[in-house]
Write a protein that holds these residues in place. Structure first.
Motif, short mmCIF file in Angstrom:
data_model
loop_
_atom_site.label_atom_id
_atom_site.label_comp_id
_atom_site.label_asym_id
_atom_site.label_seq_id
_atom_site.Cartn_x
_atom_site.Cartn_y
_atom_site.Cartn_z
N PRO A 220 69.56 53.59 64.90
CA PRO A 220 69.62 52.20 64.45
C PRO A 220 69.73 52.10 62.93
O PRO A 220 68.97 52.73 62.20
CB PRO A 220 68.28 51.61 64.91
N HIS A 221 70.70 51.32 62.46
CA HIS A 221 70.88 51.10 61.02
C HIS A 221 71.73 49.85 60.82
O HIS A 221 72.37 49.37 61.74
CB HIS A 221 71.56 52.31 60.35
N ILE A 222 71.71 49.35 59.59
CA ILE A 222 72.62 48.27 59.18
C ILE A 222 73.66 48.90 58.27
O ILE A 222 73.33 49.38 57.18
CB ILE A 222 71.87 47.16 58.43
N ALA A 223 74.91 48.92 58.71
CA ALA A 223 75.98 49.52 57.90
C ALA A 223 76.38 48.55 56.78
O ALA A 223 76.55 47.35 57.02
CB ALA A 223 77.18 49.85 58.78
N LEU A 224 76.49 49.08 55.58
CA LEU A 224 76.95 48.29 54.43
C LEU A 224 78.41 48.59 54.09
O LEU A 224 79.18 47.70 53.74
CB LEU A 224 76.09 48.59 53.20
N ALA A 225 78.79 49.87 54.20
CA ALA A 225 80.16 50.27 53.89
C ALA A 225 80.43 51.62 54.55
O ALA A 225 79.52 52.43 54.72
CB ALA A 225 80.36 50.41 52.38
N ASN A 226 81.69 51.83 54.95
CA ASN A 226 82.09 53.18 55.35
C ASN A 226 83.44 53.50 54.73
O ASN A 226 84.25 52.62 54.46
CB ASN A 226 82.08 53.37 56.87
N PHE A 227 83.65 54.80 54.46
CA PHE A 227 84.84 55.21 53.73
C PHE A 227 85.00 56.72 53.84
O PHE A 227 84.09 57.42 54.27
CB PHE A 227 84.74 54.79 52.25
N VAL A 228 86.18 57.20 53.48
CA VAL A 228 86.42 58.65 53.39
C VAL A 228 86.74 58.98 51.93
O VAL A 228 87.36 58.17 51.23
CB VAL A 228 87.55 59.11 54.33
N GLN A 229 86.29 60.16 51.51
CA GLN A 229 86.51 60.52 50.12
C GLN A 229 86.39 62.04 49.95
O GLN A 229 85.75 62.72 50.76
CB GLN A 229 85.50 59.80 49.22
N MET B 47 68.69 52.01 49.86
CA MET B 47 69.82 52.23 50.77
C MET B 47 70.09 53.72 50.86
O MET B 47 69.74 54.50 49.96
CB MET B 47 71.07 51.45 50.33
N LEU B 48 70.73 54.11 51.94
CA LEU B 48 70.90 55.53 52.26
C LEU B 48 72.38 55.85 52.35
O LEU B 48 73.13 55.13 53.03
CB LEU B 48 70.23 55.79 53.61
N LEU B 49 72.82 56.90 51.67
CA LEU B 49 74.20 57.37 51.80
C LEU B 49 74.22 58.57 52.74
O LEU B 49 73.50 59.55 52.53
CB LEU B 49 74.77 57.77 50.43
N LEU B 50 75.02 58.47 53.80
CA LEU B 50 75.18 59.54 54.79
C LEU B 50 76.60 60.08 54.71
O LEU B 50 77.51 59.38 54.30
CB LEU B 50 74.92 59.00 56.20
N LYS B 51 76.77 61.33 55.14
CA LYS B 51 78.14 61.87 55.19
C LYS B 51 78.27 62.85 56.34
O LYS B 51 77.28 63.40 56.84
CB LYS B 51 78.49 62.57 53.88
N ASN C 118 85.14 64.08 53.26
CA ASN C 118 84.02 63.65 54.09
C ASN C 118 84.17 62.19 54.49
O ASN C 118 84.82 61.41 53.80
CB ASN C 118 82.70 63.77 53.31
N GLU C 119 83.55 61.86 55.62
CA GLU C 119 83.37 60.46 55.99
C GLU C 119 81.99 60.05 55.52
O GLU C 119 81.01 60.77 55.74
CB GLU C 119 83.48 60.28 57.50
N TYR C 120 81.90 58.90 54.86
CA TYR C 120 80.63 58.43 54.32
C TYR C 120 80.22 57.11 54.97
O TYR C 120 81.08 56.32 55.36
CB TYR C 120 80.74 58.22 52.80
N LEU C 121 78.91 56.91 55.04
CA LEU C 121 78.36 55.67 55.58
C LEU C 121 77.18 55.28 54.70
O LEU C 121 76.28 56.08 54.45
CB LEU C 121 77.88 55.92 57.02
N LEU C 122 77.21 54.04 54.19
CA LEU C 122 76.13 53.52 53.37
C LEU C 122 75.35 52.53 54.22
O LEU C 122 75.94 51.58 54.76
CB LEU C 122 76.71 52.84 52.13
N VAL C 123 74.02 52.75 54.36
CA VAL C 123 73.25 51.97 55.33
C VAL C 123 71.91 51.51 54.77
O VAL C 123 71.39 52.06 53.79
CB VAL C 123 72.98 52.78 56.63
N LEU C 124 71.34 50.50 55.44
CA LEU C 124 69.93 50.15 55.32
C LEU C 124 69.24 50.66 56.59
O LEU C 124 69.76 50.48 57.69
CB LEU C 124 69.74 48.63 55.22
N ASN C 125 68.08 51.26 56.41
CA ASN C 125 67.36 51.85 57.54
C ASN C 125 66.07 51.08 57.83
O ASN C 125 65.24 50.93 56.94
CB ASN C 125 66.98 53.30 57.22
N PRO C 126 65.87 50.62 59.08
CA PRO C 126 64.57 50.04 59.43
C PRO C 126 63.48 51.11 59.34
O PRO C 126 63.77 52.31 59.40
CB PRO C 126 64.76 49.59 60.89
#
Length: 203
Positions: free
Chosen positions: A50-59, A169-173, A13-21
């Motif tokens: 709209p989001h603030i990305a903190l990190a993205n990665f694949v795992q 914070m929110l983890l998306l995939k 998966n591709e993951y995205l860790l974000v802050l959400n307004p």
């Protein structure tokens, strides 16, 4: 990205860790994105939320539970963040974004995530996690040169203000190669003493 399926049969998966307004601010930013899209014929501006990305990665999916536990540990020890948005910035010649003036606490969070969760975010030597040390909210990216130049000429003089409290914070995939992200989990910032979370660091 190549070599995703270096272990046959294991899902990546591709993951995205974000802050959400909050919703009201998200709606306000979406109006800006739609206006940009309509004016400069850039459909991708309205695609991303709209989001603030903190990190993205694949795992690999099989790492997800361990990763969730580790991110939960980080969030438990972290405090809610007051996020201030003001006006616009750009990455010449391809991206226009909303500036964040309260960078330090967000950068501190990213460093915490990096120090505690980085090994669980690394797929292999070709696919290492990317940590966003400069927070911002994208209005439009992957712009053609003409779109960027005309857009930035306008938006460099425009004003925008907004603020929100990030209390988690929110983890998306999304499966590797697909477009749509889904929510994996939300991690609440609980500002608990580090001693209460220390034991979970080795989970």
């Amino acid at each position: 990205m190549k070599n995703f399926n270096s272990i046959p049969g294991y899902k990546v998966n591709e993951y995205l860790l974000v802050l959400n307004p909050h919703q009201e601010l998200r709606n306000k930013i979406m109006q800006v994105k739609k206006q940009f899209s309509d004016t400069y014929k850039n459909e991708s501006a309205v695609f991303g939320k709209p989001h603030i990305a903190l990190a993205n990665f694949v795992q690999y999916s099989m790492q997800e539970e361990r990763l969730i536990n580790r991110l939960n540990t980080v969030a438990m020890g972290f405090h809610p963040i007051k996020v201030e948005l003001k006006d616009y910035g750009s990455f010449p010649s391809h991206t226009i974004y909303i500036n964040i003036t309260s960078k330090v606490p967000i950068q501190s969070l990213v460093m915490q995530v990096r120090s505690q969760a980085q090994p669980l975010m690394k797929l292999n030597s070709d696919h290492k996690p990317h940590f966003m040390m400069e927070p911002y909210i994208i209005i439009a990216r992957k712009l053609q040169l003409g779109q960027y130049e005309k857009g930035w000429l306008e938006y460099s003089h425009k004003q925008f203000t907004g603020r929100f409290i990030a209390d988690g914070m929110l983890l998306l995939k999304r499966p590797a190669g697909e477009l749509k992200y889904q929510i994996v989990q939300r991690f609440e910032f609980q500002n608990l003493p580090v001693t209460t979370t220390q034991g979970a660091l080795f989970a």
